[in-house]
Design an enzyme around this catalytic site. Structure first.
Site, short mmCIF file in Angstrom:
data_model
loop_
_atom_site.label_atom_id
_atom_site.label_comp_id
_atom_site.label_asym_id
_atom_site.label_seq_id
_atom_site.Cartn_x
_atom_site.Cartn_y
_atom_site.Cartn_z
CD GLU A 38 4.44 0.57 5.76
OE1 GLU A 38 3.75 1.54 5.35
OE2 GLU A 38 4.70 -0.42 5.06
CE LYS A 108 2.38 -3.15 3.58
NZ LYS A 108 3.15 -1.91 3.21
CB CYS A 141 0.82 0.71 4.57
SG CYS A 141 0.94 2.18 3.50
#
Lengths: 262, 262
Positions: A38, A108, A141
């Site tokens: 990331e 995200k 993540c």
């Protein structure tokens, strides 16, 4: 097919140095899919939204150009994180790049901690990309803690989850065994290492990048504090078979009409 | 409050002996919730549907009477498994009993392996019971592999998952750490021990009953091959707080409109 992680130690704000780090680590790397961390080119620990803004790019920017060149160099599909500038907002995004043939982004959805101060949450659904007969889904993540993220990708046919990460909590690697087992998919979780101490914020990134099999087995795991590259051969067709035994197909056995969603 | 598991070694088909085993093990047991294994009074390894049928009872039968007496003796809420006969079908069910005040059943939704030959799958939604200001949800054994099971209970407010089990695979105990963490609920997974070898079917039950905290921590774990009783004090109010940090509430952060369900 061969899947790889490149676990790096990004230098905050130094995109060119971070590109070079990956360029060096990918020399002679033979893989069909390479997953980077990331925000691999920018670092993670921002002091302000303005600072994150200055490191943001469109999906045609420097980071895309670097990933495209990396894809041409390695002949691999590349997935890695960047700060995406899109219609005046910034997102914690990942790019999926295959040469000049395919470019996709994922914004995200589940932002962690102070990311909420800098980034807008993604508002597009999870999507699966069919590239060279392999179905790849992307999550980033902290998405790991929401079972709906991996499930959404797997129900859409994902065989491999590309999972760029900047992990600071100790749970994700263990959780990915369960995510892969319950969905019978592979995952490449690529973390970073190193400390970032900026303003009042300190993070220690915990490495331990992990390639996890459809049956929950750990196929490769990186050290917690070293730069590391690993390639694993997988038979991706295993992810198409959701049967646990002669009687149980983990997808056909689901009973969506009996579940509670909100 | 205090929650307990009683990990037993059932004798196939011998209900009275299996009741007596639990009666002995619960002497002096002080707990508010006691969870027994799945099918704790009948055993698990049937040779035919007919055999399972003969061991089935209504929810007012012998097993209910035993659980009610156990609840009066211990003053605890009791959850344990039985074969339920209901409108001509048999189910792998659990009873929840509190003295003569509360009686509820859950019919297992996700049947494992050859259970599909003997039992009908449950068709009622997961439900949560508010008893003495504690919210208890029930799931049975293999339900663990479907994240929707625990999630459905937690979204309805469950603070503790009572989880009667007859585990034969090695994954569940680890998975329950993730189920509890992702939902911030407690769980009492009660397994049995021993072997059953009947007809062509052999099962080794793997013990390891486990009380798991809302943060994924294992608070108690039984041996894999011994009868075992454990009581743990928990602060159940922790399960009402879904905040992982100042910015993340694991339930408010969900984005149901972006998930794929089928």
């Amino acid at each position: 097919m061969k899947v790889a992680y490149i676990q790096t130690s990004p230098i905050f704000g130094e995109k060119e140095q971070n590109f070079n780090q990956i360029d060096d680590l990918s020399t002679d790397l033979k893989a069909d899919l390479i997953v980077l961390p990331e925000l691999f080119a920018t670092g993670y620990t921002f002091k302000s939204r303005d600072e994150a803004n200055k490191l943001a790019e469109s999906s045609n920017g420097k980071t895309y150009q670097f990933l495209k060149s990396l894809s041409f160099k390695t002949s691999a599909i590349i997935v890695g994180g960047f700060i995406e500038l899109l219609k005046g907002k910034i997102y914690n995004s990942s790019l999926l790049v295959f040469k000049d043939l395919i470019k996709a982004t994922y914004q995200k959805i589940h932002l962690f901690n102070q990311e909420k101060l800098w980034f807008s949450p993604g508002k597009e659904k999870y999507r699966v990309y069919d590239i060279n007969n392999t179905k790849i889904g992307i999550m980033i993540c902290f998405d790991w803690i929401f079972p709906e993220a991996t499930r959404s990708l797997a129900l859409q046919g994902a065989e491999i989850i590309a999972h760029p990460s900047n992990l600071v909590l100790p749970y994700c690697q263990n959780a990915m065994k369960i995510r892969c087992l319950e969905n019978r998919v592979f995952a490449v979780t690529t973390n970073r290492i190193g400390k970032e101490s900026r303003g009042d914020n300190r993070f220690l990134f915990t490495g331990g990048s992990q390639i996890t099999s459809y049956n929950g087995e750990v196929l490769a795991k990186a050290p917690k504090d070293e730069i590391h590259v690993e390639v694993v051969s997988i038979d991706v067709s295993n992810a198409q078979n959701k049967k646990l035994n002669d009687y149980n197909d983990l997808f056909k056995d689901r009973n969506p009409q009996l579940y509670t969603y909100e």
